[in-house]
Design an enzyme around this catalytic site. Structure first.
Site, PDB file in Angstrom:
ATOM      1  N   PHE A  15      -2.347 -10.669   5.153  1.00 55.49           N
ATOM      2  CA  PHE A  15      -1.686  -9.387   4.860  1.00 55.49           C
ATOM      3  C   PHE A  15      -2.051  -8.901   3.460  1.00 55.49           C
ATOM      4  O   PHE A  15      -2.492  -9.663   2.608  1.00 55.49           O
ATOM      5  CB  PHE A  15      -0.162  -9.522   4.993  1.00 55.49           C
ATOM      6  CG  PHE A  15       0.444 -10.501   4.021  1.00 55.49           C
ATOM      7  CD1 PHE A  15       0.509 -11.848   4.322  1.00 55.49           C
ATOM      8  CD2 PHE A  15       0.935 -10.069   2.792  1.00 55.49           C
ATOM      9  CE1 PHE A  15       1.060 -12.763   3.421  1.00 55.49           C
ATOM     10  CE2 PHE A  15       1.493 -10.975   1.886  1.00 55.49           C
ATOM     11  CZ  PHE A  15       1.548 -12.321   2.209  1.00 55.49           C
ATOM     12  N   CYS A  16      -1.870  -7.588   3.270  1.00 54.44           N
ATOM     13  CA  CYS A  16      -2.064  -6.968   1.951  1.00 54.44           C
ATOM     14  C   CYS A  16      -1.073  -5.802   1.832  1.00 54.44           C
ATOM     15  O   CYS A  16      -0.181  -5.673   2.656  1.00 54.44           O
ATOM     16  CB  CYS A  16      -3.503  -6.501   1.783  1.00 54.44           C
ATOM     17  SG  CYS A  16      -4.015  -5.271   3.015  1.00 54.44           S
ATOM     18  N   THR A  17      -1.244  -4.957   0.830  1.00 51.39           N
ATOM     19  CA  THR A  17      -0.257  -3.906   0.548  1.00 51.39           C
ATOM     20  C   THR A  17      -0.107  -2.908   1.701  1.00 51.39           C
ATOM     21  O   THR A  17       0.989  -2.647   2.168  1.00 51.39           O
ATOM     22  CB  THR A  17      -0.659  -3.128  -0.725  1.00 51.39           C
ATOM     23  OG1 THR A  17      -1.041  -4.071  -1.716  1.00 51.39           O
ATOM     24  CG2 THR A  17       0.485  -2.272  -1.216  1.00 51.39           C
ATOM     25  N   ILE A  29       2.331  -4.582   3.908  1.00 51.69           N
ATOM     26  CA  ILE A  29       3.708  -4.806   3.468  1.00 51.69           C
ATOM     27  C   ILE A  29       4.506  -3.491   3.491  1.00 51.69           C
ATOM     28  O   ILE A  29       5.681  -3.465   3.841  1.00 51.69           O
ATOM     29  CB  ILE A  29       3.717  -5.405   2.039  1.00 51.69           C
ATOM     30  CG1 ILE A  29       2.992  -6.747   2.039  1.00 51.69           C
ATOM     31  CG2 ILE A  29       5.133  -5.577   1.523  1.00 51.69           C
ATOM     32  CD1 ILE A  29       2.510  -7.186   0.663  1.00 51.69           C
TER      33      ILE A  29
END
Ligand SMILES: [Zn+2]
Ligand SMILES: [Zn+2]
Length: 305
Positions: A175-177, A204
């Site tokens: 996952f990332c932003t 996120i």
């Protein structure tokens, strides 16, 4: 004043990104937008803010129509102050940098997990949950049980993963932003033989919109004046940007040279001349003469007299 913020990206062939630039600039002027748009032959990546919901909606409609993607995912939030100083469009080879312009994500592929699917899959036994963001992004908030690669930038991620010697068949959740780093990351990992990698759809930001105060802990770093957003996607009340290095900072100080209030990060707190100063300029002078502004001239004059 309220600002309506939206982050979005779309990988799709764009024949002439330069040609879209004036159109976007005119639209931004008309709608009073601020923020950054990155255009490339591989698509669009952006975070923008508008002074009203209607203006933001008009921008979104332009994006949906221009790129022929009516169901594009937008990650929305709100804030009181403009999150960017101005509006700009940049044309780049890659709309997110992994130094692999030859890899073009196919957003219809089935490796995207909704926040609901994510919550279920992360509880399965033996699943590896990996944060692909930088160490200082990890430090202010991440998913429960996530591995921290401790990297300085995203381009280091694939190499870091190879060094871990994980079983390439192991189920991995990354996952990332906002999801865009993982789009490219997954392709690079597939190329290296990892067969079972999934990404959090919309990152996120999308997760917090649907599942606040659930499996994510802390705040989420964002690349604008808000520094981070909390679980309710409100601008961080906790972090400011460190004036010395640009990382999130939460320790309030009063400048030893000019008395201005500032927030200094944990790293810079370890260096005396940074720990006690409000800016790069004050740090520079404070290192040479640790006193108040003007004091040095005063002392030199006293010594001469
Ligand atoms: Zn710092
Ligand atoms: Zn100062």
């Amino acid at each position: 004043m309220a600002y309506f913020v939206s982050a979005f990206y779309y990988f799709t062939p764009v024949e002439n990104p330069e040609a879209l630039k004036p159109e976007l600039e005119a639209l931004a002027k008309k709608l009073n937008l601020c923020g950054l748009v990155i255009l490339g032959k591989e698509g669009i990546n952006s975070t923008l803010a508008a002074p009203s919901k209607e203006n933001l909606e008009e921008l979104k409609n332009w994006v949906r129509t221009t790129f022929q993607k009516p169901d594009l995912l937008f990650k929305d939030s709100q804030c009181e102050k403009a999150p960017f100083n101005r509006f700009s469009v940049k044309v780049r080879t890659e709309i997110v940098t992994l130094k692999t312009p030859e890899l073009t994500p196919d957003m219809r592929s089935n490796h995207h997990l909704s926040p609901e699917e994510w919550n279920q899959m992360m509880k399965e036994e033996g699943v590896l949950l990996i944060d692909t963001r930088n160490w200082y992004e990890y430090n202010i908030g991440t998913f429960k049980g996530a591995v921290n690669p401790n990297i300085d930038q995203f381009t280091e991620f694939p190499e870091w993963l190879e060094k871990q010697n994980y079983d390439k068949k192991n189920k991995m959740l990354i996952f990332c932003t906002g999801g865009i780093r993982c789009e490219k990351g997954i392709l690079e990992l597939q190329r290296k033989g990892y067969e079972n990698v999934y990404q959090l759809e919309g990152g996120i930001l999308n997760y917090l919109e649907k599942k606040p105060h659930d499996q994510y802990e802390g705040e989420c770093f964002v690349f604008d004046h808000r520094v981070a957003v909390d679980q309710d996607l409100k601008p961080s009340a906790r972090y400011k940007l460190c004036p010395h290095c640009g990382q999130p900072a939460e320790t309030k100080i009063e400048c030893g040279r000019c008395d201005t209030e500032a927030f200094v990060c944990v790293d810079c707190l370890k260096k005396a001349f940074k720990a006690e100063t409000c800016s790069k300029n004050c740090a520079y002078h404070f290192e040479r003469f640790p006193g108040k502004k003007g004091q040095r001239q005063f002392l030199e004059k006293a010594n001469r007299d």
